[in-house]
Design an enzyme around this catalytic site. Structure first.
Site, PDB file in Angstrom:
ATOM      1  N   GLY A   1       0.904  -1.382  -0.034  1.00  0.00           N
ATOM      2  CA  GLY A   1       0.007   0.004   0.149  1.00  0.00           C
ATOM      3  C   GLY A   1       0.725   1.049   0.094  1.00  0.00           C
ATOM      4  O   GLY A   1       0.494   2.173  -0.633  1.00  0.00           O
TER       5      GLY A   1
ATOM      6  N   SER B   1      -4.706 -11.384  -5.747  1.00  0.00           N
ATOM      7  CA  SER B   1      -3.505 -12.221  -5.379  1.00  0.00           C
ATOM      8  C   SER B   1      -3.430 -13.328  -6.505  1.00  0.00           C
ATOM      9  O   SER B   1      -4.449 -13.812  -6.747  1.00  0.00           O
ATOM     10  CB  SER B   1      -3.658 -12.900  -4.253  1.00  0.00           C
TER      11      SER B   1
ATOM     12  N   TYR C   1      -7.578 -17.752   3.038  1.00  0.00           N
ATOM     13  CA  TYR C   1      -6.843 -16.870   2.488  1.00  0.00           C
ATOM     14  C   TYR C   1      -7.282 -16.655   0.950  1.00  0.00           C
ATOM     15  O   TYR C   1      -7.657 -15.793   0.327  1.00  0.00           O
ATOM     16  CB  TYR C   1      -5.300 -16.604   2.647  1.00  0.00           C
TER      17      TYR C   1
END
Length: 270
Positions: A18, A133, A146
């Protein structure tokens, strides 16, 4: 205060990917507002300021978005980057852990998107960049929860992109592979570790840590974020760095051979 600059709001911009994405957007000419759950110790920089935000709380999301609009008059780009990981076999992760993971990685994205859409619709333009991802395309052992959150973000993003195109808004995905951002520092351990998984889990965690430590330069992913934010005719997906090769392998390699190599590379068994 209002500005004639384009304004980008980047969640989880206090560290890691980020932070790199926020600085890259500043270099691309944006006025950037980064968020952190505790922004009190973060100093404003050239073109980059911070607001506090907890993506799991509706009132915090509304307050942060309203603060950006009040200060700068617009939000042109939202980068949904805030997230966390979770180690362990699915059987070892408590439902409470998985719910917490989904609340940040999935519902946080939904809260932020819902908060900015009315503003973007009023200005008849906007770009929402969701950080997915490679594990949102390629599920991996000991990352079930996840991977599930990133698969959810993938499907959600595609669906919302269809819904808002007529309003001049696009929703796109950036898909990093292993990236040197210390992601494993923000990854929780399982609540209910079981001896049957201990050896393979430890080996898998070590393999993932090595992939992260030897992974792509985060600047490569930040460059993909800028492209996703600025391309006049954006693609739906922007695989970044090593993820590009993995996407091609997943598409063209025989499934059995690919899955076997995946388990081997993550030290999860035969």
């Amino acid at each position: 205060m209002t500005t004639s600059q384009r304004v980008a709001l980047v969640t989880g911009a206090n560290s890691g990917l980020g932070r790199f994405a926020a600085r890259a957007l500043v270099d691309a000419g944006y006025q950037v507002v980064g968020t952190s759950r505790n922004a009190s110790g973060l100093a404003d920089e050239r073109g980059l300021s911070f607001v506090e935000l907890d993506v799991t709380r509706d009132e915090s999301v509304a307050a942060a978005v309203d603060a950006v609009i009040a200060r700068f008059g617009r939000i042109n780009v939202l980068v949904n980057n805030a997230g966390m990981g979770l180690n362990g076999a699915s059987e070892e992760n408590s439902i409470t852990q998985s719910q917490r993971l989904f609340d940040i990685n999935v519902f946080g994205v939904m809260r932020m998107t819902n908060a900015v859409l009315p503003h973007m619709r009023t200005q008849r333009s906007g770009r929402i960049v969701n950080i997915s991802s490679i594990f949102g395309l390629m599920p991996a052992p000991f990352m079930a929860a996840y991977s599930a959150t990133k698969f959810a973000v993938e499907g959600y993003s595609e669906s919302v992109d269809h819904e808002v195109r007529d309003d001049g808004i696009r929703v796109v995905l950036v898909e990093p592979g292993g990236t040197r951002t210390g992601f494993d520092d923000n990854t929780a351990e399982p609540d209910n570790p079981l001896p049957v998984y201990e050896h393979r889990r430890r080996r898998s965690n070590q393999a993932v840590a090595e992939q992260v430590n030897n992974g792509d330069d985060p600047a490569v992913v930040a460059k993909a974020v800028v492209a996703a934010a600025t391309d006049e005719n954006p693609k739906l997906r922007y695989p970044a760095g090593s993820a590009r090769q993995l996407v091609a392998l997943r598409r063209f390699a025989p499934r059995r051979a690919f899955d076997k190599q995946l388990r081997k590379s993550l030290a999860a068994g035969k």
